[in-house]
Motif scaffolding. Structure first.
Motif, PDB file in Angstrom:
ATOM      1  N   THR A   1      34.754 -19.020  43.347  1.00  0.00           N
ATOM      2  CA  THR A   1      35.904 -18.984  42.439  1.00  0.00           C
ATOM      3  C   THR A   1      35.465 -19.044  40.979  1.00  0.00           C
ATOM      4  OG1 THR A   1      36.185 -21.390  42.334  1.00  0.00           O
ATOM      5  CG2 THR A   1      37.284 -20.229  44.163  1.00  0.00           C
ATOM      6  N   ASP A   2      36.324 -18.558  40.108  1.00  0.00           N
ATOM      7  CA  ASP A   2      36.022 -18.599  38.673  1.00  0.00           C
ATOM      8  C   ASP A   2      35.852 -20.030  38.182  1.00  0.00           C
ATOM      9  OD1 ASP A   2      35.982 -15.856  38.447  1.00  0.00           O
ATOM     10  OD2 ASP A   2      37.997 -15.692  37.601  1.00  0.00           O
ATOM     11  N   GLY A   3      36.592 -20.978  38.757  1.00  0.00           N
ATOM     12  CA  GLY A   3      36.446 -22.375  38.371  1.00  0.00           C
ATOM     13  C   GLY A   3      35.043 -22.896  38.664  1.00  0.00           C
ATOM     14  N   GLU A   4      34.508 -22.544  39.809  1.00  0.00           N
ATOM     15  CA  GLU A   4      33.144 -22.953  40.161  1.00  0.00           C
ATOM     16  C   GLU A   4      32.121 -22.202  39.312  1.00  0.00           C
ATOM     17  OE1 GLU A   4      31.775 -25.364  42.637  1.00  0.00           O
ATOM     18  OE2 GLU A   4      33.684 -25.996  41.786  1.00  0.00           O
ATOM     19  N   ILE A   5      32.359 -20.924  39.082  1.00  0.00           N
ATOM     20  CA  ILE A   5      31.449 -20.135  38.233  1.00  0.00           C
ATOM     21  C   ILE A   5      31.363 -20.753  36.849  1.00  0.00           C
ATOM     22  CG2 ILE A   5      31.126 -17.898  37.087  1.00  0.00           C
ATOM     23  CD1 ILE A   5      32.372 -16.620  39.650  1.00  0.00           C
ATOM     24  N   GLY A   6      32.464 -21.294  36.361  1.00  0.00           N
ATOM     25  CA  GLY A   6      32.501 -21.933  35.050  1.00  0.00           C
ATOM     26  C   GLY A   6      31.633 -23.175  34.937  1.00  0.00           C
ATOM     27  N   ARG A   7      31.169 -23.711  36.056  1.00  0.00           N
ATOM     28  CA  ARG A   7      30.271 -24.874  36.026  1.00  0.00           C
ATOM     29  C   ARG A   7      28.846 -24.496  35.658  1.00  0.00           C
ATOM     30  NH1 ARG A   7      30.136 -27.369  41.550  1.00  0.00           N
ATOM     31  NH2 ARG A   7      28.537 -28.645  40.519  1.00  0.00           N
ATOM     32  N   VAL A   8      28.542 -23.191  35.696  1.00  0.00           N
ATOM     33  CA  VAL A   8      27.190 -22.730  35.371  1.00  0.00           C
ATOM     34  C   VAL A   8      27.092 -22.535  33.863  1.00  0.00           C
ATOM     35  CG1 VAL A   8      25.455 -20.931  35.713  1.00  0.00           C
ATOM     36  CG2 VAL A   8      26.954 -21.601  37.619  1.00  0.00           C
ATOM     37  N   HIS A   9      26.199 -23.283  33.242  1.00  0.00           N
ATOM     38  CA  HIS A   9      26.010 -23.192  31.789  1.00  0.00           C
ATOM     39  C   HIS A   9      25.072 -22.032  31.467  1.00  0.00           C
ATOM     40  CE1 HIS A   9      27.762 -27.187  31.012  1.00  0.00           C
ATOM     41  NE2 HIS A   9      27.288 -27.454  32.213  1.00  0.00           N
ATOM     42  N   ARG A  10      25.428 -21.268  30.454  1.00  0.00           N
ATOM     43  CA  ARG A  10      24.589 -20.192  29.950  1.00  0.00           C
ATOM     44  C   ARG A  10      25.110 -19.783  28.599  1.00  0.00           C
ATOM     45  NH1 ARG A  10      24.394 -14.663  29.665  1.00  0.00           N
ATOM     46  NH2 ARG A  10      22.325 -13.792  29.745  1.00  0.00           N
ATOM     47  N   PRO A  11      24.328 -19.723  27.564  1.00  0.00           N
ATOM     48  CA  PRO A  11      22.907 -20.057  27.486  1.00  0.00           C
ATOM     49  C   PRO A  11      22.708 -21.566  27.588  1.00  0.00           C
ATOM     50  CG  PRO A  11      23.725 -19.575  25.289  1.00  0.00           C
ATOM     51  CD  PRO A  11      24.864 -19.325  26.254  1.00  0.00           C
ATOM     52  N   ILE A  12      21.458 -21.971  27.713  1.00  0.00           N
ATOM     53  CA  ILE A  12      21.153 -23.394  27.849  1.00  0.00           C
ATOM     54  C   ILE A  12      20.121 -23.811  26.807  1.00  0.00           C
ATOM     55  CG2 ILE A  12      21.726 -23.408  30.292  1.00  0.00           C
ATOM     56  CD1 ILE A  12      18.740 -23.418  30.931  1.00  0.00           C
ATOM     57  N   GLY A  13      20.014 -25.109  26.593  1.00  0.00           N
ATOM     58  CA  GLY A  13      19.020 -25.645  25.664  1.00  0.00           C
ATOM     59  C   GLY A  13      19.536 -25.670  24.239  1.00  0.00           C
ATOM     60  N   LEU A  14      18.749 -26.312  23.398  1.00  0.00           N
ATOM     61  CA  LEU A  14      19.091 -26.367  21.982  1.00  0.00           C
ATOM     62  C   LEU A  14      18.738 -25.038  21.326  1.00  0.00           C
ATOM     63  CD1 LEU A  14      17.870 -29.925  20.942  1.00  0.00           C
ATOM     64  CD2 LEU A  14      20.085 -29.218  21.852  1.00  0.00           C
ATOM     65  N   ASN A  15      19.535 -24.627  20.383  1.00  0.00           N
ATOM     66  CA  ASN A  15      19.348 -23.361  19.685  1.00  0.00           C
ATOM     67  C   ASN A  15      18.315 -23.544  18.569  1.00  0.00           C
ATOM     68  OD1 ASN A  15      19.520 -20.908  18.441  1.00  0.00           O
ATOM     69  ND2 ASN A  15      21.649 -21.122  17.814  1.00  0.00           N
ATOM     70  N   ILE A  16      17.023 -23.456  18.961  1.00  0.00           N
ATOM     71  CA  ILE A  16      15.943 -23.647  17.993  1.00  0.00           C
ATOM     72  C   ILE A  16      15.107 -22.379  17.821  1.00  0.00           C
ATOM     73  CG2 ILE A  16      15.834 -26.136  18.339  1.00  0.00           C
ATOM     74  CD1 ILE A  16      13.342 -25.680  20.095  1.00  0.00           C
ATOM     75  N   GLY A  17      15.584 -21.265  18.371  1.00  0.00           N
ATOM     76  CA  GLY A  17      14.860 -20.014  18.222  1.00  0.00           C
ATOM     77  C   GLY A  17      13.645 -19.903  19.127  1.00  0.00           C
ATOM     78  N   SER A  18      13.673 -20.582  20.265  1.00  0.00           N
ATOM     79  CA  SER A  18      12.538 -20.584  21.190  1.00  0.00           C
ATOM     80  C   SER A  18      12.211 -19.188  21.682  1.00  0.00           C
ATOM     81  CB  SER A  18      12.861 -21.448  22.407  1.00  0.00           C
ATOM     82  OG  SER A  18      13.223 -22.730  22.023  1.00  0.00           O
ATOM     83  N   LYS A  19      10.907 -18.925  21.775  1.00  0.00           N
ATOM     84  CA  LYS A  19      10.449 -17.639  22.317  1.00  0.00           C
ATOM     85  C   LYS A  19       9.372 -17.834  23.383  1.00  0.00           C
ATOM     86  CE  LYS A  19      11.711 -14.899  18.309  1.00  0.00           C
ATOM     87  NZ  LYS A  19      12.674 -15.837  17.838  1.00  0.00           N
ATOM     88  N   ALA A  20       8.401 -18.676  23.122  1.00  0.00           N
ATOM     89  CA  ALA A  20       7.310 -18.923  24.061  1.00  0.00           C
ATOM     90  C   ALA A  20       7.804 -19.817  25.206  1.00  0.00           C
ATOM     91  CB  ALA A  20       6.139 -19.589  23.349  1.00  0.00           C
ATOM     92  N   PRO A  21       7.212 -19.692  26.403  1.00  0.00           N
ATOM     93  CA  PRO A  21       7.659 -20.503  27.543  1.00  0.00           C
ATOM     94  C   PRO A  21       7.700 -22.005  27.268  1.00  0.00           C
ATOM     95  CG  PRO A  21       6.216 -18.759  28.317  1.00  0.00           C
ATOM     96  CD  PRO A  21       6.183 -18.713  26.811  1.00  0.00           C
ATOM     97  N   ALA A  22       6.699 -22.552  26.602  1.00  0.00           N
ATOM     98  CA  ALA A  22       6.704 -23.996  26.321  1.00  0.00           C
ATOM     99  C   ALA A  22       7.859 -24.356  25.388  1.00  0.00           C
ATOM    100  CB  ALA A  22       5.366 -24.429  25.722  1.00  0.00           C
ATOM    101  N   GLU A  23       8.137 -23.520  24.392  1.00  0.00           N
ATOM    102  CA  GLU A  23       9.243 -23.778  23.466  1.00  0.00           C
ATOM    103  C   GLU A  23      10.586 -23.726  24.200  1.00  0.00           C
ATOM    104  OE1 GLU A  23       7.502 -21.900  19.308  1.00  0.00           O
ATOM    105  OE2 GLU A  23       8.715 -20.632  20.609  1.00  0.00           O
ATOM    106  N   ILE A  24      10.734 -22.759  25.092  1.00  0.00           N
ATOM    107  CA  ILE A  24      11.970 -22.635  25.867  1.00  0.00           C
ATOM    108  C   ILE A  24      12.162 -23.878  26.732  1.00  0.00           C
ATOM    109  CG2 ILE A  24      13.126 -21.322  27.692  1.00  0.00           C
ATOM    110  CD1 ILE A  24      11.632 -18.822  26.497  1.00  0.00           C
ATOM    111  N   ALA A  25      11.081 -24.355  27.340  1.00  0.00           N
ATOM    112  CA  ALA A  25      11.158 -25.555  28.173  1.00  0.00           C
ATOM    113  C   ALA A  25      11.541 -26.774  27.336  1.00  0.00           C
ATOM    114  CB  ALA A  25       9.831 -25.784  28.888  1.00  0.00           C
ATOM    115  N   ILE A  26      10.949 -26.914  26.164  1.00  0.00           N
ATOM    116  CA  ILE A  26      11.269 -28.046  25.286  1.00  0.00           C
ATOM    117  C   ILE A  26      12.738 -27.999  24.862  1.00  0.00           C
ATOM    118  CG2 ILE A  26      10.870 -28.987  22.967  1.00  0.00           C
ATOM    119  CD1 ILE A  26       7.867 -28.257  23.416  1.00  0.00           C
TER     120      ILE A  26
END
Length: 159
Positions: free
Chosen positions: A115-140
Protein backbone atom coordinates in the motif's frame (compact mmCIF):
# COMPACT_ATOMS: atom_id res chain seq x y z
CA UNK A 1 29.01 19.33 41.64
CA UNK A 2 27.28 16.84 39.38
CA UNK A 3 29.02 15.61 36.26
CA UNK A 4 27.04 15.58 33.05
CA UNK A 5 27.00 11.91 31.93
CA UNK A 6 27.26 12.92 28.26
CA UNK A 7 30.42 14.94 28.96
CA UNK A 8 31.86 12.17 31.12
CA UNK A 9 31.31 9.67 28.32
CA UNK A 10 32.82 12.01 25.71
CA UNK A 11 35.93 12.42 27.89
CA UNK A 12 36.23 8.67 28.42
CA UNK A 13 35.38 8.84 32.12
CA UNK A 14 32.21 6.77 31.72
CA UNK A 15 31.66 3.91 29.30
CA UNK A 16 28.95 4.49 26.71
CA UNK A 17 25.60 3.00 27.62
CA UNK A 18 25.14 -0.32 25.87
CA UNK A 19 22.45 0.07 23.29
CA UNK A 20 20.18 -2.29 21.50
CA UNK A 21 20.54 -0.43 18.22
CA UNK A 22 20.91 -2.57 15.13
CA UNK A 23 21.86 -1.40 11.67
CA UNK A 24 21.05 -3.70 8.77
CA UNK A 25 22.80 -2.79 5.52
CA UNK A 26 21.17 -4.42 2.52
CA UNK A 27 23.30 -5.35 -0.50
CA UNK A 28 27.06 -5.74 -0.43
CA UNK A 29 28.62 -2.50 -1.66
CA UNK A 30 31.49 -0.15 -0.81
CA UNK A 31 29.02 2.10 1.02
CA UNK A 32 27.70 -0.87 3.02
CA UNK A 33 31.26 -1.79 4.03
CA UNK A 34 31.91 1.68 5.46
CA UNK A 35 28.44 1.98 6.93
CA UNK A 36 28.84 -1.27 8.88
CA UNK A 37 32.34 -0.33 10.05
CA UNK A 38 31.36 3.13 11.27
CA UNK A 39 28.07 1.90 12.79
CA UNK A 40 29.92 -0.70 14.85
CA UNK A 41 32.31 2.02 16.02
CA UNK A 42 29.39 4.02 17.46
CA UNK A 43 27.71 1.09 19.15
CA UNK A 44 25.34 -0.48 16.65
CA UNK A 45 25.02 -4.22 16.26
CA UNK A 46 25.59 -4.56 12.52
CA UNK A 47 24.23 -7.02 9.98
CA UNK A 48 24.84 -7.29 6.24
CA UNK A 49 22.05 -8.82 4.17
CA UNK A 50 22.67 -9.65 0.53
CA UNK A 51 20.12 -11.80 -1.29
CA UNK A 52 22.80 -12.76 -3.85
CA UNK A 53 24.55 -14.52 -0.95
CA UNK A 54 21.35 -16.10 0.38
CA UNK A 55 20.62 -13.42 2.99
CA UNK A 56 17.15 -12.19 3.88
CA UNK A 57 15.98 -9.26 5.97
CA UNK A 58 13.61 -11.61 7.82
CA UNK A 59 16.61 -13.57 9.11
CA UNK A 60 18.37 -10.38 10.28
CA UNK A 61 16.38 -10.16 13.53
CA UNK A 62 14.55 -6.92 12.80
CA UNK A 63 12.85 -5.19 15.72
CA UNK A 64 11.81 -1.72 16.87
CA UNK A 65 15.47 -0.80 17.51
CA UNK A 66 16.54 -1.70 13.96
CA UNK A 67 17.41 0.73 11.19
CA UNK A 68 17.51 -0.75 7.68
CA UNK A 69 19.58 0.95 4.98
CA UNK A 70 19.28 -0.32 1.42
CA UNK A 71 22.57 0.60 -0.26
CA UNK A 72 21.75 -0.15 -3.91
CA UNK A 73 18.61 1.00 -5.70
CA UNK A 74 19.37 -0.78 -8.99
CA UNK A 75 19.11 -4.39 -7.81
CA UNK A 76 16.29 -6.56 -9.18
CA UNK A 77 15.48 -7.78 -5.64
CA UNK A 78 14.80 -4.22 -4.43
CA UNK A 79 11.02 -4.58 -4.25
CA UNK A 80 11.06 -7.92 -2.44
CA UNK A 81 13.68 -6.75 0.06
CA UNK A 82 11.74 -3.60 0.91
CA UNK A 83 8.43 -5.48 1.07
CA UNK A 84 9.93 -7.94 3.54
CA UNK A 85 11.47 -5.16 5.65
CA UNK A 86 8.16 -3.29 5.72
CA UNK A 87 6.39 -6.45 6.91
CA UNK A 88 8.63 -6.60 9.98
CA UNK A 89 8.87 -4.28 12.96
CA UNK A 90 11.63 -1.74 12.33
CA UNK A 91 12.39 1.72 13.62
CA UNK A 92 13.43 3.12 10.26
CA UNK A 93 13.88 2.03 6.62
CA UNK A 94 15.82 4.05 4.06
CA UNK A 95 16.93 3.67 0.46
CA UNK A 96 20.01 5.33 -0.96
CA UNK A 97 19.60 7.21 -4.19
CA UNK A 98 19.82 10.63 -5.69
CA UNK A 99 16.72 12.84 -5.43
CA UNK A 100 17.45 13.83 -9.04
CA UNK A 101 16.29 10.38 -10.23
CA UNK A 102 12.86 8.82 -10.02
CA UNK A 103 12.56 6.55 -6.99
CA UNK A 104 12.53 2.97 -8.36
CA UNK A 105 11.11 1.41 -5.24
CA UNK A 106 7.63 2.89 -5.53
CA UNK A 107 6.56 1.00 -8.65
CA UNK A 108 8.39 -2.14 -7.51
CA UNK A 109 6.46 -2.12 -4.23
CA UNK A 110 3.12 -1.28 -5.85
CA UNK A 111 3.60 -4.23 -8.24
CA UNK A 112 3.96 -6.44 -5.15
CA UNK A 113 0.71 -5.11 -3.66
CA UNK A 114 2.27 -2.89 -1.00
CA UNK A 115 0.00 0.00 0.00
CA UNK A 116 0.99 3.62 -0.48
CA UNK A 117 0.90 4.07 3.31
CA UNK A 118 3.54 1.38 3.76
CA UNK A 119 5.57 2.68 0.81
CA UNK A 120 5.62 6.05 2.58
CA UNK A 121 7.62 4.48 5.42
CA UNK A 122 10.63 4.16 3.11
CA UNK A 123 12.85 7.22 3.42
CA UNK A 124 14.59 8.52 0.30
CA UNK A 125 16.92 10.37 0.01
CA UNK A 126 18.67 9.52 3.26
CA UNK A 127 21.48 10.99 5.35
CA UNK A 128 22.56 14.53 5.97
CA UNK A 129 22.83 16.77 2.93
CA UNK A 130 26.60 17.36 2.99
CA UNK A 131 27.35 16.78 -0.68
CA UNK A 132 28.71 13.26 -0.16
CA UNK A 133 30.19 11.53 -3.18
CA UNK A 134 32.73 8.94 -2.01
CA UNK A 135 31.45 5.73 -0.32
CA UNK A 136 32.92 6.65 3.08
CA UNK A 137 31.35 10.13 2.92
CA UNK A 138 27.97 8.65 1.98
CA UNK A 139 28.22 6.23 4.92
CA UNK A 140 29.12 9.04 7.33
CA UNK A 141 26.24 11.22 6.12
CA UNK A 142 23.82 8.30 6.40
CA UNK A 143 24.94 7.29 9.87
CA UNK A 144 24.93 10.91 11.08
CA UNK A 145 21.36 11.25 9.82
CA UNK A 146 20.32 8.09 11.67
CA UNK A 147 21.94 9.29 14.89
CA UNK A 148 20.26 12.69 14.57
CA UNK A 149 16.88 11.03 13.92
CA UNK A 150 17.26 8.66 16.87
CA UNK A 151 18.07 11.63 19.10
CA UNK A 152 15.20 13.74 17.81
CA UNK A 153 17.53 16.24 16.19
CA UNK A 154 17.38 17.78 12.69
CA UNK A 155 21.07 17.22 11.93
CA UNK A 156 23.28 19.90 10.46
CA UNK A 157 24.44 22.85 12.52
CA UNK A 158 21.08 23.97 13.90
CA UNK A 159 20.96 23.57 17.68
Amino acid sequence: MTTDPACATAHGDLPPEPGRRTLVAVFESPVADYLLKFAADVGYRTVLVDPAQGGTVKAAGLDSDTDVVVTDHDRPELGEVLRDALAETTRWIGLMGSPRHAPPHIEALRALGVTDGEIGRVHRPIGLNIGSKAPAEIAIATLAGLIADRNGRPGGFDF
